[in-house]
Design a protein around this motif. Sequence first.
Motif, PDB file in Angstrom:
ATOM      1  N   SER A  41       0.582  -1.467  -0.441  1.00 13.95           N
ATOM      2  CA  SER A  41      -0.135  -0.018   0.532  1.00 13.95           C
ATOM      3  C   SER A  41       0.903   1.107   0.234  1.00 13.95           C
ATOM      4  O   SER A  41       0.672   2.228  -1.366  1.00 13.95           O
ATOM      5  CB  SER A  41      -0.782  -0.202   1.553  1.00 13.95           C
ATOM      6  N   LEU A  42       1.729   0.816   0.646  1.00 15.34           N
ATOM      7  CA  LEU A  42       2.595   2.209   1.041  1.00 15.34           C
ATOM      8  C   LEU A  42       3.394   2.726  -0.597  1.00 15.34           C
ATOM      9  O   LEU A  42       3.440   3.847  -1.002  1.00 15.34           O
ATOM     10  CB  LEU A  42       3.794   1.641   2.128  1.00 15.34           C
ATOM     11  N   ALA A  43       4.002   1.207  -1.250  1.00 16.31           N
ATOM     12  CA  ALA A  43       4.833   2.125  -2.139  1.00 16.31           C
ATOM     13  C   ALA A  43       3.491   2.305  -3.581  1.00 16.31           C
ATOM     14  O   ALA A  43       3.975   3.090  -4.142  1.00 16.31           O
ATOM     15  CB  ALA A  43       4.762   0.003  -2.785  1.00 16.31           C
ATOM     16  N   GLY A  44       2.391   1.992  -3.653  1.00 16.18           N
ATOM     17  CA  GLY A  44       1.776   3.183  -4.723  1.00 16.18           C
ATOM     18  C   GLY A  44       1.312   4.514  -4.348  1.00 16.18           C
ATOM     19  O   GLY A  44       0.761   5.027  -4.771  1.00 16.18           O
ATOM     20  N   THR A  45       1.987   5.116  -3.290  1.00 18.33           N
ATOM     21  CA  THR A  45       2.064   6.354  -2.761  1.00 18.33           C
ATOM     22  C   THR A  45       3.337   7.040  -3.540  1.00 18.33           C
ATOM     23  O   THR A  45       3.635   8.110  -3.192  1.00 18.33           O
ATOM     24  CB  THR A  45       1.542   6.113  -1.388  1.00 18.33           C
ATOM     25  N   SER A  46       3.728   6.013  -4.414  1.00 12.28           N
ATOM     26  CA  SER A  46       5.684   6.541  -4.655  1.00 12.28           C
ATOM     27  C   SER A  46       4.768   8.255  -5.751  1.00 12.28           C
ATOM     28  O   SER A  46       4.443   8.162  -6.467  1.00 12.28           O
ATOM     29  CB  SER A  46       5.933   5.405  -5.199  1.00 12.28           C
ATOM     30  N   LYS A  47       5.977   8.913  -5.379  1.00  9.55           N
ATOM     31  CA  LYS A  47       5.794   9.547  -6.319  1.00  9.55           C
ATOM     32  C   LYS A  47       6.607   9.696  -7.503  1.00  9.55           C
ATOM     33  O   LYS A  47       6.419  10.767  -8.436  1.00  9.55           O
ATOM     34  CB  LYS A  47       5.946  11.311  -5.814  1.00  9.55           C
ATOM     35  N   LYS A  48       7.836   9.242  -7.591  1.00 11.37           N
ATOM     36  CA  LYS A  48       8.465   8.268  -9.077  1.00 11.37           C
ATOM     37  C   LYS A  48       7.793   7.780  -9.772  1.00 11.37           C
ATOM     38  O   LYS A  48       7.756   8.016 -11.093  1.00 11.37           O
ATOM     39  CB  LYS A  48       9.414   8.282  -8.039  1.00 11.37           C
ATOM     40  N   TYR A  49       6.850   6.701  -9.977  1.00  9.14           N
ATOM     41  CA  TYR A  49       6.422   5.720  -9.865  1.00  9.14           C
ATOM     42  C   TYR A  49       5.322   5.272 -10.286  1.00  9.14           C
ATOM     43  O   TYR A  49       4.285   6.103  -8.984  1.00  9.14           O
ATOM     44  CB  TYR A  49       7.294   4.225  -9.315  1.00  9.14           C
ATOM     45  N   SER A  50       5.060   4.482 -11.074  1.00 11.13           N
ATOM     46  CA  SER A  50       2.970   4.808 -11.164  1.00 11.13           C
ATOM     47  C   SER A  50       3.093   3.244  -9.672  1.00 11.13           C
ATOM     48  O   SER A  50       3.981   2.870 -10.159  1.00 11.13           O
ATOM     49  CB  SER A  50       2.472   3.903 -12.793  1.00 11.13           C
ATOM     50  N   PRO A  51       1.560   3.010  -9.702  1.00 11.31           N
ATOM     51  CA  PRO A  51       1.508   1.886  -9.157  1.00 11.31           C
ATOM     52  C   PRO A  51       2.300   0.555  -9.403  1.00 11.31           C
ATOM     53  O   PRO A  51       2.998  -0.281  -8.437  1.00 11.31           O
ATOM     54  CB  PRO A  51       0.359   2.124  -8.927  1.00 11.31           C
ATOM     55  N   GLY A  52       1.365   0.685 -10.366  1.00 12.43           N
ATOM     56  CA  GLY A  52       1.913  -1.027 -11.216  1.00 12.43           C
ATOM     57  C   GLY A  52       3.782  -0.416 -11.629  1.00 12.43           C
ATOM     58  O   GLY A  52       4.027  -1.960 -10.777  1.00 12.43           O
ATOM     59  N   MET A  53       4.672   0.052 -11.383  1.00 14.47           N
ATOM     60  CA  MET A  53       5.275  -0.040 -11.700  1.00 14.47           C
ATOM     61  C   MET A  53       6.367  -0.151 -10.254  1.00 14.47           C
ATOM     62  O   MET A  53       7.815  -0.302  -9.565  1.00 14.47           O
ATOM     63  CB  MET A  53       6.429   1.169 -12.707  1.00 14.47           C
ATOM     64  N   ALA A  54       5.738   0.626  -9.102  1.00 11.39           N
ATOM     65  CA  ALA A  54       6.180   0.851  -7.941  1.00 11.39           C
ATOM     66  C   ALA A  54       6.377  -1.009  -7.415  1.00 11.39           C
ATOM     67  O   ALA A  54       7.034  -1.713  -7.102  1.00 11.39           O
ATOM     68  CB  ALA A  54       5.826   1.746  -7.216  1.00 11.39           C
TER      69      ALA A  54
END
Length: 380
Positions: A310-323
């Motif tokens: 869930s935290l990875a899905g909030t990445s500002k650098k990558y899309s949720p899928g790539m994160a």
Amino acid sequence: MELRTKQRIALSTYFFLSGICFATWASRIPTIKSFFNFNEAELGTILLAMPISSLIGLPISGWLISKFDSRVPLIVAFVFFSISLTLIGLATTPFLLVVAVCFFSFCMRIINISINTQSITLQQKFEKRVVGAFHGLWSTGGLIGVGFSTLMVKMNISIQIHLLIISILVLLIALIAYKYTLRNDKSSSGNKLILGKPDPFILYLGILIFLGAICEGGMFDWSGVYFKEVVNEEVFTYGYLVFMLTMAFSRFFSDRIVNQIGLQKTYILSSVLISVGMLIAILFPYFWSALLGFCLVGFGTAAIFPVTISLAGTSKKYSPGMAVSIITTYAIFGMLLGPPLIGYLAHAFNLQKAFLVFVILGFMFIPVSYSFFKYHSKNN
């Protein structure tokens, strides 16, 4: 019925089926070990083939996420996933076994990325957290898988028939559920893997999920062997069964726990439960005390995957899928590196001492999570 509810049921089905397949494979590892007469180091080498094949899937999975909706690679991978499970049971030589296991691992990687990408997208349609419940269903599927495996072992059903039954059933259900999976979830940006200095946000999360994955992977692949060879229990799946039961039960409440105590304290609680539980199983290798220890480890590992993804899905650098694709690399590598590591250590010392690795790694959640949240607070 609302569309989002149908989508949630369909996605829940895929989490559930994935858990069944993985637990079916993991619970029959002692059978495979006996059939081929592997020692611990040889079994560890066989298991080492899995992270290698999974790492090969990193650029491929990234390409799939950028080119297709996640439902497309999901169903294709699931078809081959079920086939590879059957092939594991049919393998008659170590070489064929390695090929089947690599195939299984590669497909599992694509499935994990696809369903977790869908879970992050679907979460946006709900006011309350639902990601933990999806992982709870994965664990419930694992529980059903190991429960059915226990029945097969007690009835002396061959591994070939057992894995074929599971393969056919899960494939039929997956094809039915496919109709209601999410569409149009391909992100238009952030799909390119950027090489160079690692993004600290993703790196910290990757380390956290790596630690959790080693603990989970080790329990998946070695808990049955531990109960058979250290606890001396004839029905060796009992330890795996109670671990999966407590992990599945906890995941349904993990979202509520996170809301009550916060993300950072959740990692600390997980750390303590994993380390203490494993110490109990090591110091008191008897039936009930080992069950208690495995139970605590199940509670401890429950929240790590859903919270970290869930935290990875909030990445500002990558899309949720790539994160998800990037940190899933850490997760799969940890889950599949842990078992061969335990195998080599068990061969060099013994399985009981090898399990001390889980105690050490369990405590590592505290400093790593502290560093992550310190970084996160400075950059938001």
